[in-house]
Design a protein around this motif. Structure first.
Motif, PDB file in Angstrom:
ATOM      1  N   TYR A   2      -2.832  12.177  -0.601  1.00 58.78           N
ATOM      2  CA  TYR A   2      -3.195  10.889  -1.193  1.00 58.78           C
ATOM      3  C   TYR A   2      -2.262   9.827  -0.622  1.00 58.78           C
ATOM      4  O   TYR A   2      -1.042   9.946  -0.717  1.00 58.78           O
ATOM      5  N   THR A   3      -2.824   8.802   0.006  1.00 61.53           N
ATOM      6  CA  THR A   3      -2.013   7.734   0.605  1.00 61.53           C
ATOM      7  C   THR A   3      -2.506   6.360   0.146  1.00 61.53           C
ATOM      8  O   THR A   3      -2.476   5.398   0.904  1.00 61.53           O
ATOM      9  N   ASN A   4      -2.960   6.303  -1.109  1.00 63.65           N
ATOM     10  CA  ASN A   4      -3.429   5.038  -1.694  1.00 63.65           C
ATOM     11  C   ASN A   4      -4.619   4.476  -0.924  1.00 63.65           C
ATOM     12  O   ASN A   4      -4.754   3.261  -0.759  1.00 63.65           O
TER      13      ASN A   4
ATOM     14  N   LYS B 180       0.802  -1.216   0.000  1.00 65.41           N
ATOM     15  CA  LYS B 180       0.000   0.000   0.000  1.00 65.41           C
ATOM     16  C   LYS B 180       0.841   1.275   0.000  1.00 65.41           C
ATOM     17  O   LYS B 180       0.308   2.367  -0.139  1.00 65.41           O
ATOM     18  N   ARG B 181       2.144   1.121   0.126  1.00 67.34           N
ATOM     19  CA  ARG B 181       2.987   2.304   0.285  1.00 67.34           C
ATOM     20  C   ARG B 181       4.282   2.130  -0.504  1.00 67.34           C
ATOM     21  O   ARG B 181       4.933   1.085  -0.408  1.00 67.34           O
TER      22      ARG B 181
ATOM     23  N   PHE C 185       2.154  10.232  -3.841  1.00 68.12           N
ATOM     24  CA  PHE C 185       1.896   9.631  -2.537  1.00 68.12           C
ATOM     25  C   PHE C 185       2.420  10.516  -1.409  1.00 68.12           C
ATOM     26  O   PHE C 185       3.567  10.956  -1.411  1.00 68.12           O
TER      27      PHE C 185
ATOM     28  N   ASP D  41      -8.293   3.163  -0.127  1.00 62.88           N
ATOM     29  CA  ASP D  41      -9.309   2.434  -0.882  1.00 62.88           C
ATOM     30  C   ASP D  41     -10.430   3.394  -1.258  1.00 62.88           C
ATOM     31  O   ASP D  41     -10.958   4.120  -0.420  1.00 62.88           O
TER      32      ASP D  41
ATOM     33  N   ARG E  27      -1.456  12.432  -9.004  1.00 59.90           N
ATOM     34  CA  ARG E  27      -1.296  11.902  -7.643  1.00 59.90           C
ATOM     35  C   ARG E  27       0.180  11.689  -7.303  1.00 59.90           C
ATOM     36  O   ARG E  27       0.928  11.102  -8.087  1.00 59.90           O
TER      37      ARG E  27
END
Length: 321
Positions: free
Chosen positions: A268-270, A77-78, A196, A272, A194
């Motif tokens: 924005y941190t991915n 996720k990161r 992160f 859901d 985007r």
């Protein structure tokens, strides 16, 4: 003449019979005298097969172990490298929709004839495709979407929805995004790329006075007015003609629903269900039959503008016949 006999300890070899192509090939496939298949006996083939099974099993096992060790260092996720340490850096650019056909992949020209329905429909379909994800029924994580108040972060585990409602008129599907208007121009949608964990540094009445800042007086005035109402936490957006002739022909512009991307969508941190905020640029009355070069910029203190590399900005051309 008497046949020669080999002396003791010697042996004469006879030349093998000359075979035809088919006979030689048949003998290569299966030699009944030596019991060889394709030049090897069964035992020889078995040894080779066992060797390669062991060899490739060890090879696959080695790479599996290496991949397992590698994935232990990653977070699905990161990203491992963020912001300035990453390849894309920490300076977001802008994107625009609709895009020209893939046949002209390097083109940034939006060119259409408002009375040609076939021509207009291509651009409308491209926008419909782009906006599909903004329909909750197409979002697999629709339960994560939340209607956020402006400048307020969503609840934990939620993301802010981008609600395209009647406030966006005429930049709506029912209005054809104004591509069929006989006088007005189209709606072009802008999104911030985007990055992160990127957080914008917002302008205020003090930071806009930086002498090296090339910002229009109109935008400075809007930032001052927004700060007075505590509504300045926005990544502002401007669009203008690139050259003198373009400025003359571009006509008035309206930004819908507002002139930028508000703070509730950052960072924005991915997450859901996350969907990027949008700004629709409505060209109210551009000059017809003229190619107009347009540059749109995103404004935050940590966004650097570079026209050559298109950092912090996007360029496209508009032509309406």
């Amino acid at each position: 003449m008497a046949d020669k006999k080999p002396a003791d300890g010697q042996q004469f070899y006879q030349r093998p019979p000359k075979l035809g192509k088919w006979e030689a090939f048949s003998q290569f496939l299966w030699n009944s005298e030596t019991k060889q298949f394709m030049g090897r006996t069964g035992a020889s083939w078995a040894k080779i097969l066992i060797f390669y099974i062991i060899f490739y099993a060890v090879l696959v096992g080695f790479f599996a172990v290496m991949l397992a060790v590698f994935f232990q260092t990653l977070d699905i996720k990161r990203p491992k490298w963020e912001l300035d340490r990453s390849l894309i850096g920490s300076n977001p650019g802008l994107g625009f929709r609709p895009m020209p056909s893939d046949k002209n992949i390097e083109s940034t020209l939006i060119w259409y004839k408002h009375s040609d329905k076939g021509n207009v429909q291509y651009w409308q379909k491209e926008i419909n495709k782009f906006l599909g994800v903004y329909n909750k029924s197409n979002n697999p994580h629709a339960d994560k979407l939340e209607e956020c108040r402006q400048f307020q972060l969503p609840s934990p585990g939620k993301v802010c929805d981008v609600k395209i409602d009647q406030m966006w008129h005429p930049c709506l599907k029912d209005a054809g995004y104004n591509f069929e208007s006989s006088e007005g121009g189209p709606c072009i949608f802008l999104k911030l790329n985007r990055i992160f964990n990127w957080n914008p540094e917002y302008f205020n009445s003090t930071t806009i006075e930086d002498p090296g800042l090339k910002m229009s007086e109109e935008l400075k005035r809007e930032i001052r007015d927004a700060e007075a109402q505590n509504k300045h936490r926005i990544v502002w957006v401007t669009c203008e003609g690139e050259n003198v002739a373009d400025i003359e022909h571009i006509g008035p512009i309206r930004f819908i629903p507002q002139k930028g991307f508000p703070s509730q969508y950052f960072p924005y941190t991915n997450q859901d269900g996350y969907i990027s905020p949008l700004v629709a640029v409505y060209f109210e009355k551009p000059k017809r039959g003229v190619l107009i070069n347009i540059e749109c910029k995103a404004w935050a203190r940590n966004i650097i503008h570079d026209r050559v590399d298109r950092r912090g900005s996007v360029h496209f051309e508009l032509m309406i016949d």
